[in-house]
Design a protein around this motif. Sequence first.
Motif, PDB file in Angstrom:
ATOM      1  N   ARG A 130      -8.799  15.703   6.731  1.00 32.32           N
ATOM      2  CA  ARG A 130      -8.248  14.346   6.697  1.00 32.32           C
ATOM      3  C   ARG A 130      -9.175  13.395   5.938  1.00 32.32           C
ATOM      4  O   ARG A 130      -8.723  12.534   5.178  1.00 32.32           O
ATOM      5  CB  ARG A 130      -8.031  13.832   8.123  1.00 32.32           C
ATOM      6  CG  ARG A 130      -6.894  14.516   8.865  1.00 32.32           C
ATOM      7  CD  ARG A 130      -5.582  14.302   8.151  1.00 32.32           C
ATOM      8  NE  ARG A 130      -4.464  14.872   8.889  1.00 32.32           N
ATOM      9  CZ  ARG A 130      -3.231  14.984   8.412  1.00 32.32           C
ATOM     10  NH1 ARG A 130      -2.988  14.580   7.170  1.00 32.32           N
ATOM     11  NH2 ARG A 130      -2.274  15.509   9.132  1.00 32.32           N
ATOM     12  N   LEU A 131     -10.468  13.557   6.134  1.00 33.60           N
ATOM     13  CA  LEU A 131     -11.418  12.705   5.406  1.00 33.60           C
ATOM     14  C   LEU A 131     -11.362  12.993   3.905  1.00 33.60           C
ATOM     15  O   LEU A 131     -11.472  12.070   3.080  1.00 33.60           O
ATOM     16  CB  LEU A 131     -12.831  12.937   5.944  1.00 33.60           C
ATOM     17  CG  LEU A 131     -13.105  12.377   7.348  1.00 33.60           C
ATOM     18  CD1 LEU A 131     -14.455  12.865   7.861  1.00 33.60           C
ATOM     19  CD2 LEU A 131     -13.064  10.853   7.338  1.00 33.60           C
ATOM     20  N   ALA A 132     -11.176  14.269   3.562  1.00 32.67           N
ATOM     21  CA  ALA A 132     -11.041  14.618   2.146  1.00 32.67           C
ATOM     22  C   ALA A 132      -9.789  13.977   1.556  1.00 32.67           C
ATOM     23  O   ALA A 132      -9.790  13.514   0.409  1.00 32.67           O
ATOM     24  CB  ALA A 132     -10.982  16.137   1.985  1.00 32.67           C
ATOM     25  N   GLU A 133      -8.710  13.903   2.345  1.00 28.37           N
ATOM     26  CA  GLU A 133      -7.483  13.264   1.873  1.00 28.37           C
ATOM     27  C   GLU A 133      -7.699  11.765   1.672  1.00 28.37           C
ATOM     28  O   GLU A 133      -7.167  11.173   0.720  1.00 28.37           O
ATOM     29  CB  GLU A 133      -6.354  13.531   2.866  1.00 28.37           C
ATOM     30  CG  GLU A 133      -5.903  14.986   2.865  1.00 28.37           C
ATOM     31  CD  GLU A 133      -5.011  15.341   4.050  1.00 28.37           C
ATOM     32  OE1 GLU A 133      -4.721  14.436   4.858  1.00 28.37           O
ATOM     33  OE2 GLU A 133      -4.619  16.514   4.160  1.00 28.37           O
ATOM     34  N   ILE A 134      -8.487  11.153   2.557  1.00 29.39           N
ATOM     35  CA  ILE A 134      -8.810   9.733   2.385  1.00 29.39           C
ATOM     36  C   ILE A 134      -9.555   9.515   1.072  1.00 29.39           C
ATOM     37  O   ILE A 134      -9.283   8.570   0.323  1.00 29.39           O
ATOM     38  CB  ILE A 134      -9.646   9.234   3.578  1.00 29.39           C
ATOM     39  CG1 ILE A 134      -8.773   9.175   4.839  1.00 29.39           C
ATOM     40  CG2 ILE A 134     -10.261   7.864   3.278  1.00 29.39           C
ATOM     41  CD1 ILE A 134      -9.547   8.870   6.104  1.00 29.39           C
ATOM     42  N   ILE A 135     -10.508  10.406   0.794  1.00 30.62           N
ATOM     43  CA  ILE A 135     -11.269  10.292  -0.451  1.00 30.62           C
ATOM     44  C   ILE A 135     -10.340  10.409  -1.655  1.00 30.62           C
ATOM     45  O   ILE A 135     -10.412   9.619  -2.605  1.00 30.62           O
ATOM     46  CB  ILE A 135     -12.365  11.375  -0.504  1.00 30.62           C
ATOM     47  CG1 ILE A 135     -13.457  11.064   0.533  1.00 30.62           C
ATOM     48  CG2 ILE A 135     -12.971  11.466  -1.904  1.00 30.62           C
ATOM     49  CD1 ILE A 135     -14.468  12.170   0.714  1.00 30.62           C
ATOM     50  N   MET A 136      -9.445  11.389  -1.631  1.00 30.90           N
ATOM     51  CA  MET A 136      -8.523  11.569  -2.738  1.00 30.90           C
ATOM     52  C   MET A 136      -7.626  10.340  -2.930  1.00 30.90           C
ATOM     53  O   MET A 136      -7.376   9.894  -4.053  1.00 30.90           O
ATOM     54  CB  MET A 136      -7.652  12.806  -2.506  1.00 30.90           C
ATOM     55  CG  MET A 136      -8.326  14.099  -2.878  1.00 30.90           C
ATOM     56  SD  MET A 136      -8.590  14.204  -4.671  1.00 30.90           S
ATOM     57  CE  MET A 136      -9.200  15.867  -4.817  1.00 30.90           C
ATOM     58  N   LEU A 137      -7.147   9.771  -1.825  1.00 28.36           N
ATOM     59  CA  LEU A 137      -6.286   8.590  -1.927  1.00 28.36           C
ATOM     60  C   LEU A 137      -7.043   7.397  -2.491  1.00 28.36           C
ATOM     61  O   LEU A 137      -6.466   6.562  -3.193  1.00 28.36           O
ATOM     62  CB  LEU A 137      -5.704   8.260  -0.553  1.00 28.36           C
ATOM     63  CG  LEU A 137      -4.627   9.236  -0.062  1.00 28.36           C
ATOM     64  CD1 LEU A 137      -4.261   8.938   1.386  1.00 28.36           C
ATOM     65  CD2 LEU A 137      -3.383   9.163  -0.949  1.00 28.36           C
ATOM     66  N   GLN A 138      -8.340   7.291  -2.196  1.00 31.92           N
ATOM     67  CA  GLN A 138      -9.139   6.208  -2.762  1.00 31.92           C
ATOM     68  C   GLN A 138      -9.294   6.379  -4.273  1.00 31.92           C
ATOM     69  O   GLN A 138      -9.281   5.401  -5.029  1.00 31.92           O
ATOM     70  CB  GLN A 138     -10.517   6.143  -2.092  1.00 31.92           C
ATOM     71  CG  GLN A 138     -10.478   5.774  -0.623  1.00 31.92           C
ATOM     72  CD  GLN A 138      -9.674   4.513  -0.358  1.00 31.92           C
ATOM     73  OE1 GLN A 138      -9.873   3.488  -1.001  1.00 31.92           O
ATOM     74  NE2 GLN A 138      -8.755   4.591   0.589  1.00 31.92           N
ATOM     75  N   ILE A 139      -9.446   7.628  -4.711  1.00 32.42           N
ATOM     76  CA  ILE A 139      -9.539   7.878  -6.149  1.00 32.42           C
ATOM     77  C   ILE A 139      -8.238   7.486  -6.845  1.00 32.42           C
ATOM     78  O   ILE A 139      -8.238   6.826  -7.894  1.00 32.42           O
ATOM     79  CB  ILE A 139      -9.882   9.360  -6.419  1.00 32.42           C
ATOM     80  CG1 ILE A 139     -11.285   9.681  -5.875  1.00 32.42           C
ATOM     81  CG2 ILE A 139      -9.805   9.675  -7.908  1.00 32.42           C
ATOM     82  CD1 ILE A 139     -11.664  11.141  -5.966  1.00 32.42           C
ATOM     83  N   VAL A 140      -7.106   7.847  -6.248  1.00 30.65           N
ATOM     84  CA  VAL A 140      -5.814   7.464  -6.805  1.00 30.65           C
ATOM     85  C   VAL A 140      -5.653   5.943  -6.773  1.00 30.65           C
ATOM     86  O   VAL A 140      -5.192   5.322  -7.735  1.00 30.65           O
ATOM     87  CB  VAL A 140      -4.665   8.138  -6.025  1.00 30.65           C
ATOM     88  CG1 VAL A 140      -3.315   7.596  -6.474  1.00 30.65           C
ATOM     89  CG2 VAL A 140      -4.712   9.639  -6.227  1.00 30.65           C
ATOM     90  N   GLY A 141      -6.067   5.325  -5.655  1.00 31.82           N
ATOM     91  CA  GLY A 141      -5.959   3.878  -5.537  1.00 31.82           C
ATOM     92  C   GLY A 141      -6.775   3.159  -6.595  1.00 31.82           C
ATOM     93  O   GLY A 141      -6.348   2.130  -7.134  1.00 31.82           O
TER      94      GLY A 141
END
Length: 297
Positions: A154-165
Motif C-alpha cells: 500500500r505504501l508503494a502504491e502511495i509512492i506511485m500515485l505521488q509520482i503520477v500526481g
Amino acid sequence: MLRTPDLRLVGVEFGRLRFDRPFRLAKPDPSRANFYLVRKGGAWFRAQGGKAIFLPTGSVVGVEGRSHEWLDSSQLHPAERGARHGNADFAGALPVEIFTGSIDRSVAVLQRLPWGSIVIPARAEPYASLIAKAVEMLECLDEGSSSERGVARRLAEIIMLQIVGYARERLLKANLAFGSIQHDEYLLRAMTTFLATPGKRWTVADLAASAGLSRAAFAQRFRCAFGEPPMATINRFRMLQASEILADSSASISVIAEQIGFGSSAALVRAFKRQFGQTPGCWRRSCRLENAPLQTR
C-alpha cells in the motif's frame, strides 16, 4: 501515458544502496520498473541514452523499465563534467544513501517515457515530502512479516500515485489546459514524455512520434486542445522551469539553458524577458531578496 484506475502493485521489492567511496552502479534489468529516493548526499543518475543529471538529497526518480546507472562525479566523462563539475550545486557528497524499490514493469503506472525516467526534485511539494514519509514508514516495517507485506504494498502504491500526481501537477502549473487532454491518450503520452526529459531538444516531430501520430495530426490535435502550436506551450513550460532553477540554485544561464533544452543562453534571456518582463539575473536577485532574513534585507 498515465494509468491510475484500480492501481494495485504486485511483486514489490525494496532495498538500500550506500556508497562511501567513488562508485558506478549499473541497473540493466528491463523487466522491472524502479523507484529511488536519495536519502543522504548526492549522486549522478543516467538513464539509457540520456545525459547524466545530478540529484541531491530528497530527489526522487521513477524509471519505467530501462537500463540506467548511478555514479559519483569522478565517474563522469570529461565532456559531461564541463563547467558543472566545479559548481557547488553539482559537487555531490559521500557517503551517499539511496532507498530503492521495484515492481514488475507490466504494472508500472508511467509508461513510454523517453529514456524511461521521470525526476521529482526535492523542492516539489507536497510530492517529495509525502514520498519521503512513505519511505520512512517502509523502513520501519518488518520485511519478514506477512501482514506487513500488505502494508508495504500500500505504501508503494502511495509512492506511485505521488509520482503520477507530480506529472499531472506539472501540466497544470504550466497553465496547460489539462482538463481538455486528461482523456486524450495521445496528448497525455506526448506531454508525459516531454516532462520526463525536458532537457532534450524537442521538436514537434519528436512529440508526435512519442504520441504515435503523424506530425500534422499531432499538431492539429494539440492546437485544438491548447489553442496554440505545440512549441509555444513547450517553451512556456521551459520558462517556468528556468524561473524555478534560478530561484533555487546558483547555476549559470548557460547551464540552465542546457538543462531545459532551450539552446543558447542568449535565446533563454530573450525568451525569459518576454514571458516575465525581466531578465533572469533580475529574477534571481528578487527571489533571493524575498527569501533573505529580515535583518539582511
